[in-house]
Design a protein around this motif. Structure first.
Motif, PDB file in Angstrom:
ATOM      1  N   ILE A  74      21.394  22.800  68.226  1.00  0.00           N
ATOM      2  CA  ILE A  74      22.109  23.089  69.476  1.00  0.00           C
ATOM      3  C   ILE A  74      21.558  22.183  70.574  1.00  0.00           C
ATOM      4  N   ILE A  75      20.242  22.042  70.630  1.00  0.00           N
ATOM      5  CA  ILE A  75      19.609  21.172  71.623  1.00  0.00           C
ATOM      6  C   ILE A  75      20.054  19.722  71.407  1.00  0.00           C
ATOM      7  N   MET A  76      20.132  19.297  70.172  1.00  0.00           N
ATOM      8  CA  MET A  76      20.599  17.943  69.873  1.00  0.00           C
ATOM      9  C   MET A  76      22.016  17.748  70.414  1.00  0.00           C
ATOM     10  N   GLY A  77      22.879  18.731  70.214  1.00  0.00           N
ATOM     11  CA  GLY A  77      24.233  18.669  70.765  1.00  0.00           C
ATOM     12  C   GLY A  77      24.218  18.594  72.283  1.00  0.00           C
ATOM     13  N   PRO A  92      21.874  28.408  77.461  1.00  0.00           N
ATOM     14  CA  PRO A  92      21.425  29.532  76.634  1.00  0.00           C
ATOM     15  C   PRO A  92      21.354  29.184  75.148  1.00  0.00           C
ATOM     16  N   ALA A  93      20.609  28.157  74.791  1.00  0.00           N
ATOM     17  CA  ALA A  93      20.562  27.702  73.393  1.00  0.00           C
ATOM     18  C   ALA A  93      19.944  28.747  72.463  1.00  0.00           C
ATOM     19  N   ILE A  94      18.837  29.359  72.873  1.00  0.00           N
ATOM     20  CA  ILE A  94      18.202  30.369  72.019  1.00  0.00           C
ATOM     21  C   ILE A  94      19.135  31.561  71.824  1.00  0.00           C
ATOM     22  N   GLU A  95      19.756  32.000  72.899  1.00  0.00           N
ATOM     23  CA  GLU A  95      20.683  33.135  72.828  1.00  0.00           C
ATOM     24  C   GLU A  95      21.853  32.827  71.899  1.00  0.00           C
ATOM     25  N   VAL A  96      22.429  31.643  72.038  1.00  0.00           N
ATOM     26  CA  VAL A  96      23.555  31.250  71.186  1.00  0.00           C
ATOM     27  C   VAL A  96      23.111  31.165  69.726  1.00  0.00           C
ATOM     28  N   ALA A  97      21.950  30.595  69.494  1.00  0.00           N
ATOM     29  CA  ALA A  97      21.441  30.485  68.120  1.00  0.00           C
ATOM     30  C   ALA A  97      21.269  31.872  67.505  1.00  0.00           C
ATOM     31  N   LYS A  98      20.668  32.804  68.242  1.00  0.00           N
ATOM     32  CA  LYS A  98      20.412  34.144  67.708  1.00  0.00           C
ATOM     33  C   LYS A  98      21.696  34.967  67.547  1.00  0.00           C
ATOM     34  N   ASN A  99      22.565  34.909  68.548  1.00  0.00           N
ATOM     35  CA  ASN A  99      23.719  35.811  68.568  1.00  0.00           C
ATOM     36  C   ASN A  99      24.992  35.259  67.938  1.00  0.00           C
ATOM     37  N   GLU A 100      25.161  33.944  67.926  1.00  0.00           N
ATOM     38  CA  GLU A 100      26.396  33.375  67.389  1.00  0.00           C
ATOM     39  C   GLU A 100      26.214  32.666  66.048  1.00  0.00           C
ATOM     40  N   LEU A 101      25.060  32.037  65.858  1.00  0.00           N
ATOM     41  CA  LEU A 101      24.877  31.183  64.687  1.00  0.00           C
ATOM     42  C   LEU A 101      23.709  31.672  63.831  1.00  0.00           C
ATOM     43  N   HIS A 102      22.568  31.042  63.982  1.00  0.00           N
ATOM     44  CA  HIS A 102      21.349  31.428  63.262  1.00  0.00           C
ATOM     45  C   HIS A 102      20.170  30.831  64.015  1.00  0.00           C
ATOM     46  N   PRO A 103      19.064  31.574  64.151  1.00  0.00           N
ATOM     47  CA  PRO A 103      17.918  31.056  64.911  1.00  0.00           C
ATOM     48  C   PRO A 103      17.400  29.702  64.428  1.00  0.00           C
ATOM     49  N   ARG A 104      17.581  29.380  63.164  1.00  0.00           N
ATOM     50  CA  ARG A 104      17.048  28.126  62.621  1.00  0.00           C
ATOM     51  C   ARG A 104      17.807  26.892  63.100  1.00  0.00           C
ATOM     52  N   GLU A 142      28.171  21.036  67.747  1.00  0.00           N
ATOM     53  CA  GLU A 142      29.340  21.120  68.631  1.00  0.00           C
ATOM     54  C   GLU A 142      29.121  22.142  69.751  1.00  0.00           C
ATOM     55  N   ARG A 143      28.459  23.236  69.423  1.00  0.00           N
ATOM     56  CA  ARG A 143      28.201  24.275  70.432  1.00  0.00           C
ATOM     57  C   ARG A 143      27.241  23.768  71.512  1.00  0.00           C
ATOM     58  N   GLY A 144      26.277  22.952  71.115  1.00  0.00           N
ATOM     59  CA  GLY A 144      25.369  22.352  72.092  1.00  0.00           C
ATOM     60  C   GLY A 144      26.085  21.454  73.073  1.00  0.00           C
ATOM     61  N   VAL A 145      27.028  20.670  72.566  1.00  0.00           N
ATOM     62  CA  VAL A 145      27.850  19.814  73.437  1.00  0.00           C
ATOM     63  C   VAL A 145      28.626  20.693  74.422  1.00  0.00           C
ATOM     64  N   GLU A 146      29.213  21.767  73.930  1.00  0.00           N
ATOM     65  CA  GLU A 146      29.989  22.685  74.788  1.00  0.00           C
ATOM     66  C   GLU A 146      29.115  23.305  75.879  1.00  0.00           C
ATOM     67  N   LEU A 205      29.620  12.129  68.302  1.00  0.00           N
ATOM     68  CA  LEU A 205      29.428  13.367  67.559  1.00  0.00           C
ATOM     69  C   LEU A 205      29.555  13.096  66.060  1.00  0.00           C
ATOM     70  N   GLU A 206      30.471  12.240  65.702  1.00  0.00           N
ATOM     71  CA  GLU A 206      30.681  11.908  64.289  1.00  0.00           C
ATOM     72  C   GLU A 206      29.450  11.232  63.680  1.00  0.00           C
ATOM     73  N   GLU A 207      28.862  10.294  64.415  1.00  0.00           N
ATOM     74  CA  GLU A 207      27.659   9.616  63.903  1.00  0.00           C
ATOM     75  C   GLU A 207      26.476  10.565  63.847  1.00  0.00           C
ATOM     76  N   ALA A 208      26.405  11.494  64.795  1.00  0.00           N
ATOM     77  CA  ALA A 208      25.345  12.503  64.771  1.00  0.00           C
ATOM     78  C   ALA A 208      25.475  13.381  63.532  1.00  0.00           C
ATOM     79  N   LYS A 209      26.695  13.752  63.192  1.00  0.00           N
ATOM     80  CA  LYS A 209      26.915  14.555  61.982  1.00  0.00           C
ATOM     81  C   LYS A 209      26.504  13.782  60.733  1.00  0.00           C
TER      82      LYS A 209
END
Length: 191
Positions: free
Chosen positions: A137-140, A120-132, A181-185, A151-155
């Motif tokens: 999230i997909i990268m995670g 649920p990446a779109i849902e998480v982006a809209k409801n928990e974080l930000h749509p942008r 991090e949320r994408g990984v989860e 994860l550290e190198e990705a950051k």
């Protein structure tokens, strides 16, 4: 023989597929791995399906000959048209991931994939974080499913790409890192 991860990301123009592929490739390269990425656009670059092909070698001495491949280890589709367009890159060894908000694609999901699941990446982006930060999230999710980079190198790669924006608004750094991090989860929950 070294293992080479083959990743295909597909979505509509403007969803950030190419940005995500570039950042993952940069992170892998910064870890000393051979990494290649090539974009693939339809004739309608704006608003059409965009596919990014990424290959990353897990051993430091391995060279990748070409970034394009016939079948992916992981294929991620971010729109209904992307689900249909990426079927050709799926075989019995492919993990196929799509966004749970995509409706009406049940018949188009690959039947020959090793595993098919929705996050649920779109849902998480809209409801928990930000749509942008949907694409981060997909990268995670890609990192969580493949482990191709830390994860550290990705950051660090996100920082290198977006650092100028983070300087203008430091809260964006935290938001992007949280999205990663949320994408990984999400992938770990689905697997």
């Amino acid at each position: 023989m070294a293992n080479i991860s083959k990743i295909a990301l597909a979505g509509e123009g403007g969803q950030g597929v190419q940005s995500v592929a570039g950042i993952i490739t940069d992170a892998a390269y910064n870890e000393g791995k051979d990494a290649m990425y090539i974009p693939n656009f339809g004739v309608e670059q704006r608003g059409g399906v965009s596919i990014a092909f990424v290959q990353i070698a897990d051993d430091k001495g391995v060279t990748i000959g070409s970034p394009k491949f016939k079948r992916g280890d992981i294929v991620i589709a971010l729109s209904d048209r992307a689900v249909k367009r990426t079927q050709q890159y799926v075989d019995e060894n492919t993990v196929f991931v799509y966004d749970a908000a995509i409706e009406g694609v049940e018949e188009d999901l690959p039947k020959n994939a090793k595993q098919v699941f929705a996050i649920p990446a779109i849902e998480v982006a809209k409801n928990e974080l930000h749509p942008r930060v949907f694409n981060v999230i997909i990268m995670g999710a890609v990192i969580g499913a493949t482990g191709v980079v830390s994860l550290e190198e990705a950051k660090k790669a996100i920082e290198a790409k977006l650092g100028y924006k983070f300087e203008q608004n430091p809260k964006l750094r935290e938001l992007n890192f949280k999205a990663l991090e949320r994408g990984v989860e999400l992938v770990k929950e689905a697997l």
